[in-house]
Design an enzyme around this catalytic site. Structure first.
Site, short mmCIF file in Angstrom:
data_model
loop_
_atom_site.label_atom_id
_atom_site.label_comp_id
_atom_site.label_asym_id
_atom_site.label_seq_id
_atom_site.Cartn_x
_atom_site.Cartn_y
_atom_site.Cartn_z
N ILE A 1 7.95 1.66 17.47
CA ILE A 1 7.25 2.85 17.95
C ILE A 1 7.47 4.04 17.03
CG2 ILE A 1 6.99 4.49 19.87
CD1 ILE A 1 7.72 2.30 21.79
N GLN A 2 8.65 4.15 16.43
CA GLN A 2 8.95 5.27 15.57
C GLN A 2 7.99 5.36 14.38
OE1 GLN A 2 10.91 7.81 16.04
NE2 GLN A 2 10.32 8.71 14.07
N ASP B 1 -9.86 2.61 2.33
CA ASP B 1 -9.82 1.84 3.57
C ASP B 1 -10.44 2.58 4.75
OD1 ASP B 1 -8.67 -0.56 2.75
OD2 ASP B 1 -6.63 0.15 3.06
N GLY C 1 -0.11 0.19 6.07
CA GLY C 1 -0.93 0.92 5.12
C GLY C 1 -2.40 1.00 5.48
N ALA C 2 -3.00 -0.09 5.92
CA ALA C 2 -4.42 -0.07 6.30
C ALA C 2 -4.64 0.80 7.52
CB ALA C 2 -4.91 -1.50 6.57
N LYS D 1 0.81 -1.23 0.00
CA LYS D 1 0.00 0.00 0.00
C LYS D 1 0.84 1.28 0.00
CE LYS D 1 -4.10 -2.11 2.00
NZ LYS D 1 -5.21 -2.00 2.94
N GLY E 1 -0.93 -1.62 15.11
CA GLY E 1 -0.29 -1.66 13.80
C GLY E 1 -0.19 -0.28 13.19
#
Length: 269
Positions: free
Chosen positions: A151-152, A100, A127-128, A64, A124
């Site tokens: 985390i970044q 999405d 892309g989604a 994505k 997460g």
């Protein structure tokens, strides 16, 4: 005949062809939709060659973000969230969209309306997740915490919204009781990781909405564990149908029947 497809890796689990071909048949459009697995390593070579054969496509994990450099234009929402799940050929140019986010919100409202005072945990930062995050901020305005292995990457996603946080998966587990909605957006739960869940749900409160964007299998381990703890669960089918309907309209200019699309998917599941 116009050719459409969904690209991803893995892709065999995707029921996009069943869904879209049902809508194509229902509306009497001269078109066909298929699935295409592209190589992760050879994507930069394979994707441009693939584009020559189609009028539009859907994009799923893990492409994505990788498709963006190959496109001529991006819709404003896709540009802001930095992820594309729908590509359309327009006047010899390739235009990227993201359905999405809105598709997810349309699906979630089948459970209940979202409110500004909701506190959402988004698991997460792929892309989604980017599309869902931006839709939550623009359409609902609620507080969102993003938990990710890196985390970044989560921090980059929320950089334009100062009241949100990026945290580790371990922190998400500890703070789970403070969220009203938990959204699982990773690929954990697909066939290769069917016996895994991204975080432990020991601290989940009964009545919390737990949503997994995976629809095949219909109930991931994440949702099974949430159900044991009396959460309100929803799999990715509503999002899948609504984002697909939005994409279909972008390709064809026609509004498909979501009932027809849903029946086709359920029959295949």
């Amino acid at each position: 005949m116009k050719n459409f497809a969904v690209i991803g890796n893995p892709i065999s689990h995707s029921l996009s062809p069943e869904m879209h071909n049902a809508a194509i048949l229902d509306l009497g459009i001269d078109a066909h939709y298929t699935r295409k697995r592209l190589s992760i390593e050879q994507f930069d070579t394979e994707f441009p060659l693939f584009l020559e054969k189609i009028e539009g496509c859907n994009v799923t994990v893990p492409f994505k973000e990788r498709v963006i450099p190959f496109l001529d234009e991006l819709d404003d929402f896709a540009r802001k969230c930095g992820a594309v799940n729908t590509i359309v050929r327009r006047n010899s140019k390739w235009v990227g969209y993201n359905t999405d986010g809105l598709g997810y919100l349309l699906g979630l409202t089948e459970k209940r309306a979202l409110h500004k005072n909701d506190h959402v945990l988004l698991i997460g930062a792929g892309g989604a997740s980017k599309g869902i995050y931006l839709a939550l901020k623009e359409k609902v305005g609620c507080q969102v915490t993003v938990a990710n292995r890196t985390i970044q990457k989560a921090a980059e996603m929320i950089r334009d919204f100062e009241n949100d946080r990026a945290i580790s998966l371990d922190m998400a587990e500890e703070e789970l009781g403070s969220f009203t909605i938990v959204i699982q957006t990773t690929s954990i739960g697909l066939p290769k990781t069917i016996d895994e869940t991204p975080i432990s749900l020991h601290h989940l409160k009964p009545g919390t909405i737990c949503s997994d964007i995976i629809y095949n299998p219909a109930k991931t381990l994440f949702l099974k564990e949430a159900e044991k703890r009396q959460a309100i669960i929803q799999n990715g089918l509503p999002m899948f149908i609504h984002q697909g309907a939005l994409a279909f309209r972008l390709w064809t200019g026609q509004k498909p029947s979501t009932d027809v699309m849903k029946k086709a998917v359920l029959a295949s599941l």
